[in-house]
Design a protein around this motif. Structure first.
Motif, PDB file in Angstrom:
ATOM      1  N   ARG A   1       0.806  -1.213   0.000  1.00 53.80           N
ATOM      2  CA  ARG A   1       0.000   0.000   0.000  1.00 53.80           C
ATOM      3  C   ARG A   1       0.842   1.267   0.000  1.00 53.80           C
ATOM      4  O   ARG A   1       0.305   2.371  -0.182  1.00 53.80           O
ATOM      5  CB  ARG A   1      -0.906   0.028   1.236  1.00 53.80           C
ATOM      6  N   THR A   2       2.141   1.157   0.208  1.00 50.36           N
ATOM      7  CA  THR A   2       2.981   2.343   0.362  1.00 50.36           C
ATOM      8  C   THR A   2       2.946   3.237  -0.869  1.00 50.36           C
ATOM      9  O   THR A   2       2.794   4.456  -0.758  1.00 50.36           O
ATOM     10  CB  THR A   2       4.435   1.925   0.663  1.00 50.36           C
ATOM     11  N   ILE A   3       3.083   2.669  -2.065  1.00 47.88           N
ATOM     12  CA  ILE A   3       3.040   3.465  -3.290  1.00 47.88           C
ATOM     13  C   ILE A   3       1.689   4.147  -3.425  1.00 47.88           C
ATOM     14  O   ILE A   3       1.606   5.346  -3.720  1.00 47.88           O
ATOM     15  CB  ILE A   3       3.303   2.595  -4.537  1.00 47.88           C
ATOM     16  N   ASP A   4       0.607   3.395  -3.184  1.00 48.88           N
ATOM     17  CA  ASP A   4      -0.741   3.948  -3.334  1.00 48.88           C
ATOM     18  C   ASP A   4      -0.965   5.129  -2.400  1.00 48.88           C
ATOM     19  O   ASP A   4      -1.550   6.141  -2.788  1.00 48.88           O
ATOM     20  CB  ASP A   4      -1.787   2.864  -3.053  1.00 48.88           C
ATOM     21  N   VAL A   5      -0.496   4.999  -1.158  1.00 49.61           N
ATOM     22  CA  VAL A   5      -0.659   6.078  -0.186  1.00 49.61           C
ATOM     23  C   VAL A   5       0.097   7.323  -0.638  1.00 49.61           C
ATOM     24  O   VAL A   5      -0.411   8.442  -0.566  1.00 49.61           O
ATOM     25  CB  VAL A   5      -0.171   5.630   1.214  1.00 49.61           C
ATOM     26  N   HIS A   6       1.325   7.137  -1.134  1.00 46.92           N
ATOM     27  CA  HIS A   6       2.128   8.282  -1.581  1.00 46.92           C
ATOM     28  C   HIS A   6       1.506   8.949  -2.818  1.00 46.92           C
ATOM     29  O   HIS A   6       1.520  10.183  -2.935  1.00 46.92           O
ATOM     30  CB  HIS A   6       3.564   7.836  -1.884  1.00 46.92           C
ATOM     31  N   ILE A   7       0.967   8.153  -3.732  1.00 45.28           N
ATOM     32  CA  ILE A   7       0.310   8.713  -4.913  1.00 45.28           C
ATOM     33  C   ILE A   7      -0.915   9.525  -4.501  1.00 45.28           C
ATOM     34  O   ILE A   7      -1.152  10.632  -5.014  1.00 45.28           O
ATOM     35  CB  ILE A   7      -0.097   7.597  -5.898  1.00 45.28           C
ATOM     36  N   ARG A   8      -1.700   8.997  -3.583  1.00 42.76           N
ATOM     37  CA  ARG A   8      -2.891   9.725  -3.123  1.00 42.76           C
ATOM     38  C   ARG A   8      -2.510  11.061  -2.501  1.00 42.76           C
ATOM     39  O   ARG A   8      -3.139  12.099  -2.766  1.00 42.76           O
ATOM     40  CB  ARG A   8      -3.662   8.872  -2.099  1.00 42.76           C
ATOM     41  N   LYS A   9      -1.450  11.055  -1.699  1.00 38.24           N
ATOM     42  CA  LYS A   9      -1.017  12.294  -1.055  1.00 38.24           C
ATOM     43  C   LYS A   9      -0.477  13.290  -2.077  1.00 38.24           C
ATOM     44  O   LYS A   9      -0.670  14.501  -1.937  1.00 38.24           O
ATOM     45  CB  LYS A   9       0.035  11.986   0.014  1.00 38.24           C
TER      46      LYS A   9
END
Length: 227
Positions: free
Chosen positions: A197-205
């Motif tokens: 989920r780390t990439i997804d969280v950073h993209i959302r931010k």
């Protein structure tokens, strides 16, 4: 980067950890400095200007997260690599650390050979960043990798270290479809283990901070990656 010229700051409130880690890295030829808490780490970092900081998260007086945030505000330490020592490996704690400005995690208990391998990988990444430092201008946004700053219409947009590196990667090749493995390798390093989920969280931010329209300008029709 010669080992004898490479400075590493170790920060932990446990003397045994400082002794064990310090001994193994000294044997590799690195210059080692130590601090027992976050406040002391900031003072030592300003004085010694280390290439790498290995810092515990949970410490008295000032924890590693707060110390990392403060160190990231010091211009002379823009390029220092910061990695946390922690027994926690959950996605949410990793994301919190990356938000604070960390580059990596080293999990406890510490294995000397793995530690040395990780340090070498982090320092190689620092050398590559120094060699590839440049400024990009894409979609009206200026991205300065050397200073880790983003400007739009002369307004600076503040991003944590990993969000900046991810944005820089995407902006360097507008429209490209990146694979997850490629992003993890370029931004986190191929020896770093991060949650899915780390990439997804950073993209959302990034979408929230940069703005959806500007983000689509960078990526043409928006961010895409292959699994």
């Amino acid at each position: 980067m010669k080992k004898r010229n490479t400075k590493i700051l170790l920060v932990d409130d446990e003397p045994d950890i400082l002794e064990i880690v310090g001994y193994n890295l000294t044997q590799e030829g690195y210059q080692i400095f130590t601090a027992a808490n976050g406040k002391e780490a900031i003072i030592k970092a300003k004085k010694e200007l280390p290439d790498l900081i290995i810092m515990d998260v949970m410490m008295p007086e000032m924890d590693g997260m707060e110390a990392c945030e403060n160190i990231r505000k010091i211009p002379e330490l823009n390029n220092v690599i910061i990695t946390f020592l922690t027994a926690r490996s959950e996605d949410y704690s990793q994301v919190a650390g990356f938000d604070a400005g960390a580059d990596d995690y080293i999990t406890k208990p510490i294995k000397p050979k793995l530690l040395v391998s990780k340090v070498k990988a982090l320092l190689r990444r620092l050398k590559e960043q120094e060699q590839n430092s440049e400024t990009l201008n894409v979609g009206g946004i200026e991205i300065n990798r050397e200073e880790y700053k983003i400007r739009k219409d002369n307004v600076e947009i503040a991003l944590p270290r990993k969000e900046f590196e991810l944005f820089y990667l995407l902006a360097s090749k507008p429209g490209k479809v990146f694979k997850r493995d490629e992003i993890l390798d370029k931004v986190w390093g191929n020896e770093v283990v991060v949650g899915g989920r780390t990439i997804d969280v950073h993209i959302r931010k990034l979408r929230e901070k940069i703005g959806e329209d500007l983000f689509k300008t960078i990526k043409g029709v928006g961010y895409k990656f292959e699994v």
